[in-house]
Write an enzyme that holds these catalytic residues in place. Sequence first.
Site, PDB file in Angstrom:
ATOM      1  NE  ARG A   1      43.775  65.439  30.729  1.00 58.07           N
ATOM      2  CZ  ARG A   1      43.080  66.090  29.812  1.00 58.07           C
ATOM      3  NH1 ARG A   1      42.982  67.405  29.881  1.00 58.07           N
ATOM      4  NH2 ARG A   1      42.509  65.438  28.824  1.00 58.07           N
TER       5      ARG A   1
ATOM      6  CE  LYS B   1      47.622  54.991  51.544  1.00 58.84           C
ATOM      7  NZ  LYS B   1      47.457  53.844  52.454  1.00 58.84           N
TER       8      LYS B   1
ATOM      9  CD  GLU C   1      42.712  55.227  61.414  1.00 59.30           C
ATOM     10  OE1 GLU C   1      43.937  55.033  61.556  1.00 59.30           O
ATOM     11  OE2 GLU C   1      42.050  54.673  60.513  1.00 59.30           O
TER      12      GLU C   1
ATOM     13  CE  LYS D   1      48.403  59.652  56.904  1.00 57.36           C
ATOM     14  NZ  LYS D   1      47.020  59.338  56.693  1.00 57.36           N
TER      15      LYS D   1
ATOM     16  CD  GLU E   1      50.321  51.715  51.784  1.00 57.37           C
ATOM     17  OE1 GLU E   1      49.583  52.650  52.080  1.00 57.37           O
ATOM     18  OE2 GLU E   1      49.951  50.544  51.680  1.00 57.37           O
TER      19      GLU E   1
ATOM     20  NE  ARG F   1      50.448  56.918  53.169  1.00 59.28           N
ATOM     21  CZ  ARG F   1      49.953  58.018  52.647  1.00 59.28           C
ATOM     22  NH1 ARG F   1      50.692  58.716  51.803  1.00 59.28           N
ATOM     23  NH2 ARG F   1      48.759  58.437  52.944  1.00 59.28           N
TER      24      ARG F   1
ATOM     25  CG  ASN G   1      47.670  50.531  55.285  1.00 62.99           C
ATOM     26  OD1 ASN G   1      46.969  51.537  55.308  1.00 62.99           O
ATOM     27  ND2 ASN G   1      48.472  50.246  54.268  1.00 62.99           N
TER      28      ASN G   1
ATOM     29  CG  HIS H   1      43.648  50.320  58.404  1.00 59.25           C
ATOM     30  ND1 HIS H   1      44.198  50.614  59.638  1.00 59.25           N
ATOM     31  CD2 HIS H   1      43.031  51.449  57.987  1.00 59.25           C
ATOM     32  CE1 HIS H   1      43.922  51.874  59.943  1.00 59.25           C
ATOM     33  NE2 HIS H   1      43.216  52.406  58.967  1.00 59.25           N
TER      34      HIS H   1
ATOM     35  CG  HIS I   1      39.909  48.304  54.724  1.00 57.62           C
ATOM     36  ND1 HIS I   1      41.053  48.559  54.010  1.00 57.62           N
ATOM     37  CD2 HIS I   1      39.603  49.461  55.358  1.00 57.62           C
ATOM     38  CE1 HIS I   1      41.411  49.831  54.217  1.00 57.62           C
ATOM     39  NE2 HIS I   1      40.540  50.385  55.027  1.00 57.62           N
TER      40      HIS I   1
ATOM     41  CG  HIS J   1      37.902  53.449  58.974  1.00 55.42           C
ATOM     42  ND1 HIS J   1      38.310  52.318  58.298  1.00 55.42           N
ATOM     43  CD2 HIS J   1      39.034  54.159  59.226  1.00 55.42           C
ATOM     44  CE1 HIS J   1      39.619  52.349  58.132  1.00 55.42           C
ATOM     45  NE2 HIS J   1      40.089  53.450  58.687  1.00 55.42           N
TER      46      HIS J   1
HETATM   47  N1  GLY Z   1      45.426  55.950  56.386  1.00 55.03           N
HETATM   48  C1  GLY Z   1      46.623  55.315  55.980  1.00 55.03           C
HETATM   49  C2  GLY Z   1      47.500  56.175  55.150  1.00 55.03           C
HETATM   50  O1  GLY Z   1      47.230  57.349  54.966  1.00 55.03           O
HETATM   51  O2  GLY Z   1      48.481  55.696  54.636  1.00 55.03           O
END
Ligand code: GLY
Length: 336
Positions: free
Chosen positions: A113, A135, A177, A205, A215, A219, A223, A226, A230, A242
């Site tokens: 957990r 994330k 990125e 960030k 998010e 946040r 993206n 992205h 993706h 990526h």
């Molecule tokens: N890579 C996008 C984020 O961490 O929100």
Amino acid sequence: METTVVDVNLGEHSYPVFIGTGCLQPILPSLIPPTARRAAVITQENIGVEIATGIEQKTFYIADGEHIKTLTTIEKLCSEWAKWGLTRSDIIIAVGGGLVTDVGGFAASIYHRGLEVIHVPTTLLGMVDAATGGKTAVNLPEGKNLVGSFWQPSAVVCELETLLSLPEREWRCGYGEMAKYHFIGSNDFRQLELAEQITHCVRFKADVVSEDERETGRRAILNYGHTLAHALELEKDFVLAHGEAVAIGIRYAAEVARLLGRIDQDRVDEHESVLKHYGLSYTLPPSSDIEKLIALFSRDKKAVEKISFVLDGPKGIELVEIDDKVILKKAMEALL
Ligand code: GLY
């Protein structure tokens, strides 16, 4: 270079991100909680970064390639940890690129957990993006990063020496990125030294994540580029890495924004000049199946009802809902 520390402020889940040369060995043992008896190091065979935690430790290897970012890999890791006797008061150290920190972070979030994880990103992409922010995820055949969790690390250590052996393609991925931060932030940081560029991205960030960990708002700007990225990764069966896909996704997002009248040609040109500065290619691979890519947009986890896109505009970068597939198609044709 002095070690720089950037804090991610999340109340009791706050943590430091260290950025420096020669900082890993001295700092790591001091980050191990006194309750931990064992450290499980998760990494890949080719990474070869020496880890000394000061407590009993064992290394668990995962293979390379986006294809191993699956629930099967998570199950295997957790089984190995259970056989070794790892408990909730122990610690995971994830050493590698975004794939390792995503997999290690997710396994750490569900094993017993949840137990503490320290990320040691060894790629530019990992340092400027993947390792910070909590994330974690693995892929499903239906889409990238569709199963995961928000699980903040207890620290991130960006040891810049690990970049010395980074292959050229990995640099491109990181720069994909990094180019993103050029547009979502307000500064042009192209002329800074690499260490300062990394710090700039981490600071930005950290600020975004501190404000919106889950998010629900700001946040989403992380993206940028992205949605197409993706879809392209999936459509091309991960032949595109990526960061390479993000570079194309950024140029595509600019084209969609231009067609919607949100930005002018000058701003599109700025996108191209930044991507070129970082040595990134931004044309759509010639064999791309446009209909399939657009169908994949709706499966992206950010899609709610209409297709959600992070787009540039008069108010800066923001989340926009699009239902006009003709524009999405037209923008793609412009990139072929
Ligand atoms: N890579 C996008 C984020 O961490 O929100």
